[in-house]
Write a protein that holds these residues in place. Structure first.
Motif, PDB file in Angstrom:
ATOM      1  N   THR A 183      45.576  35.468  45.982  1.00 35.52           N
ATOM      2  CA  THR A 183      45.291  36.818  45.486  1.00 35.52           C
ATOM      3  C   THR A 183      46.597  37.609  45.400  1.00 35.52           C
ATOM      4  O   THR A 183      47.506  37.422  46.213  1.00 35.52           O
ATOM      5  CB  THR A 183      44.304  37.571  46.391  1.00 35.52           C
ATOM      6  OG1 THR A 183      44.895  37.774  47.683  1.00 35.52           O
ATOM      7  CG2 THR A 183      42.992  36.797  46.540  1.00 35.52           C
ATOM      8  N   ILE A 197      44.607  35.198  41.522  1.00 38.72           N
ATOM      9  CA  ILE A 197      43.155  35.094  41.389  1.00 38.72           C
ATOM     10  C   ILE A 197      42.569  36.498  41.240  1.00 38.72           C
ATOM     11  O   ILE A 197      42.913  37.413  41.988  1.00 38.72           O
ATOM     12  CB  ILE A 197      42.556  34.405  42.626  1.00 38.72           C
ATOM     13  CG1 ILE A 197      43.003  32.948  42.688  1.00 38.72           C
ATOM     14  CG2 ILE A 197      41.037  34.503  42.633  1.00 38.72           C
ATOM     15  CD1 ILE A 197      42.790  32.302  44.027  1.00 38.72           C
ATOM     16  N   GLU A 198      41.680  36.635  40.283  1.00 37.37           N
ATOM     17  CA  GLU A 198      40.964  37.890  40.103  1.00 37.37           C
ATOM     18  C   GLU A 198      39.471  37.612  40.263  1.00 37.37           C
ATOM     19  O   GLU A 198      38.941  36.675  39.675  1.00 37.37           O
ATOM     20  CB  GLU A 198      41.256  38.483  38.722  1.00 37.37           C
ATOM     21  CG  GLU A 198      42.718  38.870  38.519  1.00 37.37           C
ATOM     22  CD  GLU A 198      42.959  39.539  37.182  1.00 37.37           C
ATOM     23  OE1 GLU A 198      41.992  40.130  36.641  1.00 37.37           O
ATOM     24  OE2 GLU A 198      44.080  39.460  36.680  1.00 37.37           O
ATOM     25  N   PHE A 199      38.825  38.431  41.043  1.00 39.47           N
ATOM     26  CA  PHE A 199      37.397  38.260  41.294  1.00 39.47           C
ATOM     27  C   PHE A 199      36.617  39.034  40.239  1.00 39.47           C
ATOM     28  O   PHE A 199      36.237  40.188  40.446  1.00 39.47           O
ATOM     29  CB  PHE A 199      37.048  38.727  42.703  1.00 39.47           C
ATOM     30  CG  PHE A 199      37.705  37.914  43.781  1.00 39.47           C
ATOM     31  CD1 PHE A 199      37.221  36.662  44.107  1.00 39.47           C
ATOM     32  CD2 PHE A 199      38.819  38.389  44.457  1.00 39.47           C
ATOM     33  CE1 PHE A 199      37.824  35.888  45.090  1.00 39.47           C
ATOM     34  CE2 PHE A 199      39.437  37.628  45.445  1.00 39.47           C
ATOM     35  CZ  PHE A 199      38.931  36.372  45.760  1.00 39.47           C
ATOM     36  N   LYS A 200      36.389  38.361  39.109  1.00 41.42           N
ATOM     37  CA  LYS A 200      35.730  39.013  37.979  1.00 41.42           C
ATOM     38  C   LYS A 200      34.353  38.439  37.676  1.00 41.42           C
ATOM     39  O   LYS A 200      33.673  38.916  36.768  1.00 41.42           O
ATOM     40  CB  LYS A 200      36.611  38.899  36.725  1.00 41.42           C
ATOM     41  CG  LYS A 200      37.884  39.728  36.789  1.00 41.42           C
ATOM     42  CD  LYS A 200      38.632  39.686  35.463  1.00 41.42           C
ATOM     43  CE  LYS A 200      39.830  40.624  35.480  1.00 41.42           C
ATOM     44  NZ  LYS A 200      40.561  40.594  34.183  1.00 41.42           N
ATOM     45  N   ASP A 201      33.964  37.405  38.393  1.00 37.43           N
ATOM     46  CA  ASP A 201      32.641  36.825  38.173  1.00 37.43           C
ATOM     47  C   ASP A 201      31.607  37.558  39.022  1.00 37.43           C
ATOM     48  O   ASP A 201      31.949  38.399  39.859  1.00 37.43           O
ATOM     49  CB  ASP A 201      32.667  35.328  38.477  1.00 37.43           C
ATOM     50  CG  ASP A 201      33.560  34.574  37.496  1.00 37.43           C
ATOM     51  OD1 ASP A 201      33.560  34.938  36.306  1.00 37.43           O
ATOM     52  OD2 ASP A 201      34.265  33.640  37.925  1.00 37.43           O
ATOM     53  N   THR A 250      31.528  40.153  44.468  1.00 36.52           N
ATOM     54  CA  THR A 250      32.267  39.535  43.382  1.00 36.52           C
ATOM     55  C   THR A 250      32.656  38.118  43.775  1.00 36.52           C
ATOM     56  O   THR A 250      32.597  37.741  44.949  1.00 36.52           O
ATOM     57  CB  THR A 250      33.546  40.332  43.038  1.00 36.52           C
ATOM     58  OG1 THR A 250      34.368  40.414  44.213  1.00 36.52           O
ATOM     59  CG2 THR A 250      33.208  41.732  42.560  1.00 36.52           C
ATOM     60  N   SER A 251      33.086  37.349  42.769  1.00 41.35           N
ATOM     61  CA  SER A 251      33.482  35.969  43.021  1.00 41.35           C
ATOM     62  C   SER A 251      34.425  35.516  41.911  1.00 41.35           C
ATOM     63  O   SER A 251      34.682  36.242  40.948  1.00 41.35           O
ATOM     64  CB  SER A 251      32.248  35.052  43.080  1.00 41.35           C
ATOM     65  OG  SER A 251      31.585  35.032  41.823  1.00 41.35           O
ATOM     66  N   HIS A 252      34.925  34.303  42.070  1.00 43.83           N
ATOM     67  CA  HIS A 252      35.774  33.699  41.042  1.00 43.83           C
ATOM     68  C   HIS A 252      35.403  32.234  40.931  1.00 43.83           C
ATOM     69  O   HIS A 252      35.529  31.478  41.896  1.00 43.83           O
ATOM     70  CB  HIS A 252      37.259  33.831  41.397  1.00 43.83           C
ATOM     71  CG  HIS A 252      38.168  33.118  40.437  1.00 43.83           C
ATOM     72  ND1 HIS A 252      38.627  33.702  39.272  1.00 43.83           N
ATOM     73  CD2 HIS A 252      38.688  31.858  40.469  1.00 43.83           C
ATOM     74  CE1 HIS A 252      39.407  32.817  38.628  1.00 43.83           C
ATOM     75  NE2 HIS A 252      39.452  31.709  39.332  1.00 43.83           N
TER      76      HIS A 252
END
Length: 332
Positions: free
Chosen positions: A189, A220-224, A232-234
């Motif tokens: 991150t 890493i971006e938690f956009k899911d 949030t998740s990735h």
């Protein structure tokens, strides 16, 4: 977070944020042979989707019990004082990395964390000014225990057979083996990367001066979408069999890895908890500078693991292998 490792898989330790009032750490490296290490640490545990999860140990660490589990209600500075005054040490604990092996796709294996280096036992490896290294931790890592040799022993070339390396965070016992992966994408991150380069991060157990010159991680971006209690998740894999979730608390920007199968889920916690017992009992460590945030994260992990059959894997938990070998899922 600081590192330590053991043969039979030791319990949790790794250090993270330490105040300037903390003391220093005594570190020793040795070359003693490790008998039958891979009888245990390289065993495969199938996820049902041609994916296997392999704990790979990279040495041992001994820490104080006040670091492994803090007293309830103690603030961040009080926890560091408790660690400094504590006289009780843990048994040697393992420093684990985790290999997620996809047999259906060549060169797509995923390594979670890179473990520790034998160089921690050499004079000058740790910054002389850091008040933590010297008295709070004892590390024992032999050269052949580094992640590169361990992977080669498993038939995995660390340069050509990995699709990516994912760092739960960049404390030195998790980023100590970076130099083995010069041509593999490494993910972390952005907030943890920036923290690790800061003065506070350096006091807390990060050593950017020892990172390879070529090291330029991908962020890493938690956009899911949400998964269980995590907002949030990735997604790492298209089918959602490997997912990252934010688990801050031990240190800012910490993440954990979820590996899903048809009938079981594996939660690779990193240092979000030193051991499964801390999750079950809702206990936090002495390293955190954000005890309330870490407690919130611990409760989320606990909630998630109770929602489906889940095997918990922590970076310094000596009972990881027992749970894996016997399919012991998390429960109250």
């Amino acid at each position: 977070a600081l590192p330590g490792t053991s043969l039979a898989m030791a319990t949790g330790w790794s250090s993270g944020v330490l105040s300037r009032r903390s003391f220093m750490v005594k570190v020793r490296a040795h070359n003693s042979p490790i008998t039958s290490m891979f009888k245990f640490t390289s065993r495969r545990f199938s996820t049902g989707r041609r994916i296997t999860v392999l704990p790979v140990e990279t040495g041992k660490v001994t820490i104080k019990t006040a670091q492994q589990r803090a007293k309830d209600g103690r603030g961040p500075i009080a926890r560091k004082i408790d660690m400094a005054l504590c006289k009780i040490w843990t048994d040697p604990l393992p420093i684990y990395t985790f290999l997620i092996r996809d047999t259906s796709r060549p060169n797509s294996h995923i390594l979670v964390d890179t473990g520790e280096t034998w160089r921690t036992g050499m004079p000058g490896y740790y910054p002389w000014w850091n008040p933590f290294f010297g008295r709070e931790v004892i590390e024992e890592v032999a050269p052949h225990e580094e992640i590169g040799d361990r992977l080669l022993s498993l038939g995995v070339d660390p340069v050509t057979d990995l699709g990516k390396v994912i760092l739960t965070h960049m404390h030195h016992d998790h980023a100590g083996g970076l130099d083995h992966f010069p041509r593999v994408p490494i993910y972390v991150t952005q907030v943890n990367y920036k923290h690790s380069k800061s003065f506070v991060g350096r006091v807390a157990g990060c050593i950017p001066s020892q990172w390879p010159l070529w090291f330029k991680p991908k962020f890493i971006e938690f956009k899911d979408g949400p998964i269980g209690p995590f907002e949030t998740s990735h997604r790492v894999t298209e089918d959602g069999s490997v997912i990252l979730v934010p688990t801050p608390g031990h240190v800012v920007g910490h993440l954990s890895v979820i590996v899903k199968s048809d009938d079981l889920t594996y939660f690779i916690a990193g240092d979000a908890a030193y051991c499964e017992e801390n999750i079950r009992d809702e206990k936090t460590d002495g390293v955190t500078m954000a005890p309330l945030q870490m407690l919130k994260t611990t409760r989320k992990i606990k909630e998630f693991c109770l929602q489906q059959p889940t095997i918990v894997l922590c970076s310094h938990d000596p009972n990881n292998m027992t749970r894996l070998e016997n399919n012991i899922v998390f429960g109250l």
